[in-house]
Design an enzyme around this catalytic site. Sequence first.
Site, PDB file in Angstrom:
ATOM      1  N   ARG A  88     -18.642  48.987  15.268  1.00 17.51           N
ATOM      2  CA  ARG A  88     -19.217  47.653  15.462  1.00 17.51           C
ATOM      3  C   ARG A  88     -18.412  46.820  16.459  1.00 17.51           C
ATOM      4  O   ARG A  88     -18.848  45.735  16.828  1.00 17.51           O
ATOM      5  CB  ARG A  88     -19.285  46.905  14.125  1.00 17.51           C
ATOM      6  CG  ARG A  88     -20.323  47.471  13.180  1.00 17.51           C
ATOM      7  CD  ARG A  88     -20.529  46.567  11.995  1.00 17.51           C
ATOM      8  NE  ARG A  88     -21.553  47.075  11.104  1.00 17.51           N
ATOM      9  CZ  ARG A  88     -21.988  46.447  10.021  1.00 17.51           C
ATOM     10  NH1 ARG A  88     -21.473  45.272   9.702  1.00 17.51           N
ATOM     11  NH2 ARG A  88     -22.917  46.970   9.259  1.00 17.51           N
ATOM     12  N   ARG A 123     -36.663  42.942   3.781  1.00 13.79           N
ATOM     13  CA  ARG A 123     -35.963  44.208   3.508  1.00 13.79           C
ATOM     14  C   ARG A 123     -35.660  44.363   2.021  1.00 13.79           C
ATOM     15  O   ARG A 123     -35.328  43.410   1.328  1.00 13.79           O
ATOM     16  CB  ARG A 123     -34.647  44.288   4.290  1.00 13.79           C
ATOM     17  CG  ARG A 123     -34.835  44.449   5.762  1.00 13.79           C
ATOM     18  CD  ARG A 123     -33.689  45.173   6.424  1.00 13.79           C
ATOM     19  NE  ARG A 123     -32.367  44.640   6.108  1.00 13.79           N
ATOM     20  CZ  ARG A 123     -31.254  45.064   6.680  1.00 13.79           C
ATOM     21  NH1 ARG A 123     -31.300  46.009   7.585  1.00 13.79           N
ATOM     22  NH2 ARG A 123     -30.089  44.550   6.361  1.00 13.79           N
TER      23      ARG A 123
END
Length: 210
Positions: A88, A123
Amino acid sequence: MKLILLGPPGAGKGTQAEILNKKLNIPTISTGNILRAAVKNGTPVGLQAKAYMDAGKLVPDEVIIGVISERLAEADCQNGFILDGVPRTIPQAEALEKVGITFDAVVSLEISDEEIVERMGGRRVCASCGAPFHVKNLPPKVEGVCDACGGKLEARADDKPEVVRDRLKVYHKETAPLKDFYAARNLLKTVENQPTVAETTTAILKALGL
């Protein structure tokens, strides 16, 4: 094939990783799922990661790289793997290189911030096995129940709109520079988000020459 999936939170990396897992017959290594399992089990690394994850912040590099290195050393990863959620940051990417982890391609899923905020509100994740679903784009056969294991589907704390926007700010600052990092190594494949999951998968496979 050894792949990285890049993209902002909610871009569909988890969904596409699971599809590619079946098509390419290589395991998906989801940092988020590994860390969430550690959180659920109350392990030392889970307790370390929990505060960061709940606030939508990045988990420290030493935690991430340690977990990933151990996982990639397992037998099922020897013929390839798909990394979802790591690296990341550029320091994480450099750390992976230092421990000898190499890749064949890095796929970046491109999608607007506003679409991400809307998408992530729908989600759901299985509390038992970590399988991803979406109330609109990838609904389970039975509402609130995982197709794979029958576990309960839950909304994640870090999918709240205000947390999502904070996570997107972090992504643009910390993770987006990885595109240039991997482009310089001739590994980057950019894929625009498509109207459906299947069309996005087709675009990814085309970008990979498959």
